[in-house]
Design a protein around this motif. Structure first.
Motif, mmCIF file in Angstrom:
data_model
loop_
_atom_site.group_PDB
_atom_site.id
_atom_site.type_symbol
_atom_site.label_atom_id
_atom_site.label_comp_id
_atom_site.label_asym_id
_atom_site.label_seq_id
_atom_site.Cartn_x
_atom_site.Cartn_y
_atom_site.Cartn_z
ATOM 1 N N UNK A 48 25.200 20.393 27.738
ATOM 2 C CA UNK A 48 25.588 19.089 28.278
ATOM 3 C C UNK A 48 24.836 17.968 27.562
ATOM 4 N N UNK A 49 23.558 18.209 27.245
ATOM 5 C CA UNK A 49 22.782 17.216 26.513
ATOM 6 C C UNK A 49 23.325 16.968 25.126
ATOM 7 N N UNK A 50 23.782 18.037 24.461
ATOM 8 C CA UNK A 50 24.358 17.899 23.122
ATOM 9 C C UNK A 50 25.666 17.116 23.170
ATOM 10 N N UNK A 51 26.490 17.378 24.176
ATOM 11 C CA UNK A 51 27.749 16.637 24.328
ATOM 12 C C UNK A 51 27.473 15.169 24.653
ATOM 13 N N UNK A 52 26.426 14.929 25.451
ATOM 14 C CA UNK A 52 26.055 13.551 25.770
ATOM 15 C C UNK A 52 25.598 12.822 24.504
ATOM 16 N N UNK A 151 34.267 15.866 16.373
ATOM 17 C CA UNK A 151 34.486 17.258 15.969
ATOM 18 C C UNK A 151 33.304 18.140 16.356
ATOM 19 N N UNK A 152 32.068 17.628 16.161
ATOM 20 C CA UNK A 152 30.892 18.401 16.552
ATOM 21 C C UNK A 152 30.844 18.637 18.047
ATOM 22 N N UNK A 153 31.196 17.600 18.821
ATOM 23 C CA UNK A 153 31.223 17.747 20.270
ATOM 24 C C UNK A 153 32.244 18.773 20.727
ATOM 25 N N UNK A 154 33.398 18.784 20.091
ATOM 26 C CA UNK A 154 34.440 19.754 20.446
ATOM 27 C C UNK A 154 34.001 21.184 20.129
#
Length: 436
Positions: A48-52, A151-154
């Motif tokens: 979740x932190x990475x997506x944030x 793209x990284x988030x996906x």
């Protein structure tokens, strides 16, 4: 360049004072919100932190399109918070996942490969950013970065499993709330273990030196190039001599790739002798060597940008230990390109150390930072890091480029001492355990 090109509603160009404040806002945001961000990441999940991070960085990059000062300031705040997430959430996720899969021993090699890949990507990104800036203007690279962030988030969203801090069971109902990490607990953890303090100090000092270097190498290189090529202008050339920042940056990234490769080769667990004993260099010993070289390189760069640089070349080439290595420079003392040569060689050497640093510190943090408070602890050490950078930035008119690089040299020297202390503690514990 992005902020300096802005005009506000009044039609006035952004003053350099506001450009400085915008930069400082980002560093201050990282320092202020870092520990809280780390706590939330450990409590609610590293995925979740990475997506944030991807979301906040995308918003920060998009804000550069605006001419409204408030929007730009908000973008820097979001970017600062995103930086805290970038340098803690993905690494904490990787280490946590490796612990759950029982493959912690391979983390060193994984970090080495990851940061070698980062260097290759950075070289390509530099070329793409240049093309984007040429077609879309100063904000072009930021617009391009949004696509890669999405793209990284996906990829993280679909390929990663969520994991949280491992300080307690996260499936015991009511106990889950009690086991969530707090900033106060993280401070107690740091105080209780000198090895955590030493690794954190190495992190703060090296990265502060690196950021100060990033802010000051362009004027240092530009001045050296201008001094060297001034003789051509004196002979009648009217062409302006520009500094090839893009090419210099690509060379820096190539040096980082070399450094990451050296780390992987020297610390690989697959290096064994005929008797099956490991020949790999311990990460603690490697860190001491890397920090020593970084301090020497930065010190040389610091001295080379001063007016006494020719005397410094004479002094260095006369030292017994360095005479053979620096012999080619002995004949350059009276030549115009001597200072430029020494400066660039020292900067390339430091960038090679940067390539060694990131897999080194990642491996050390995976060994000594507890998973229960990993992200919080990492961000706690970001406070002195950013405080040092902001202080130097605010004092740059008094310090000058040489003074700022001198601060970097001092920070690297102190980091080396911390590395020596850490290695001594680890070797002492190892000897004590073997004698039992």
């Amino acid at each position: 360049q992005v902020y300096a090109s802005k005009t506000f509603a009044s039609g006035t160009t952004t003053a350099m004072t506001w450009v400085s404040r915008l930069f400082l806002t980002g560093f201050a945001s990282t320092a202020l919100f870092g520990p809280l961000v780390g706590r939330l990441t450990d409590s609610n999940g590293r995925k979740a932190g990475t997506l944030a991070f991807a979301l906040l960085y995308s918003l920060g990059a998009s804000s550069t399109k605006s001419n409204v000062l408030g929007v730009l300031l908000l973008g820097r705040v979001l970017g600062g918070i995103g930086t805290s997430l970038l340098f803690s959430a993905p690494e904490a996720w990787l280490v946590g996942e490796a612990g759950r899969e029982g493959v912690q021993a391979s983390l060193g090699e994984t970090f080495g490969l990851a940061y070698a890949g980062d260097s290759i990507v950075a070289i390509l990104a530099g070329q793409m950013a240049g093309a984007a800036a040429a077609t879309r203007g100063p904000t072009g690279p930021f617009e391009l970065s949004v696509g890669f962030l999405i793209m990284g988030g996906l990829l993280a969203s679909f390929l990663w499993k969520e994991n949280v801090a491992g300080g307690g069971s996260s499936s015991d109902g009511d106990d889950d709330t009690d086991s969530k990490p707090t900033i106060r607990d993280a401070v107690k953890v740091v105080k209780a273990d000198p090895k955590i303090m030493l690794v954190g100090a190495m992190q703060s000092l090296f990265e502060a030196a690196m950021y100060i270097f990033v802010l000051n190498w362009p004027p240092a290189v530009s001045k050296a190039i201008a001094a060297y090529f001034s003789k051509f202008a004196a002979e009648g050339s009217t062409a302006a001599i520009g500094t090839p920042y893009g090419k210099v940056f690509s060379c820096f990234m190539a040096c980082c790739l070399l450094g990451s490769t050296v780390f992987g080769q020297l610390t690989s667990s697959t290096k064994v002798d005929k008797e099956g004993k490991s020949k790999a260099v311990s990460t603690e010993s490697f860190a001491v060597g890397m920090l020593s070289i970084a301090a020497l390189a930065m010190g040389t760069a610091t001295l080379s940008v001063g007016s006494s640089a020719p005397k410094i070349i004479s002094a260095l080439t006369s030292l017994p230990g360095l005479s053979a290595i620096l012999a080619p420079l002995a004949g350059l003392k009276s030549k115009p390109g001597a200072i430029l040569s020494v400066l660039m060689l020292s900067l390339f050497l430091f960038e090679s150390c940067v390539g060694m640093y990131f897999p080194t510190i990642g491996t050390l943090r995976s060994k000594y930072f507890p998973d229960s408070h990993r992200s919080v602890v990492m961000n706690l050490f970001g406070i002195p890091l950013n405080a040092m950078v902001v202080t130097v930035f605010l004092s740059i008119e008094k310090l000058g480029v040489q003074g700022a690089l001198g601060v970097s040299t001092t920070a690297l020297a102190v980091a080396t001492l911390c590395g020596l202390k850490l290695r001594g503690l680890v070797n002492g514990e190892k000897e004590a355990s073997e004698s039992k």
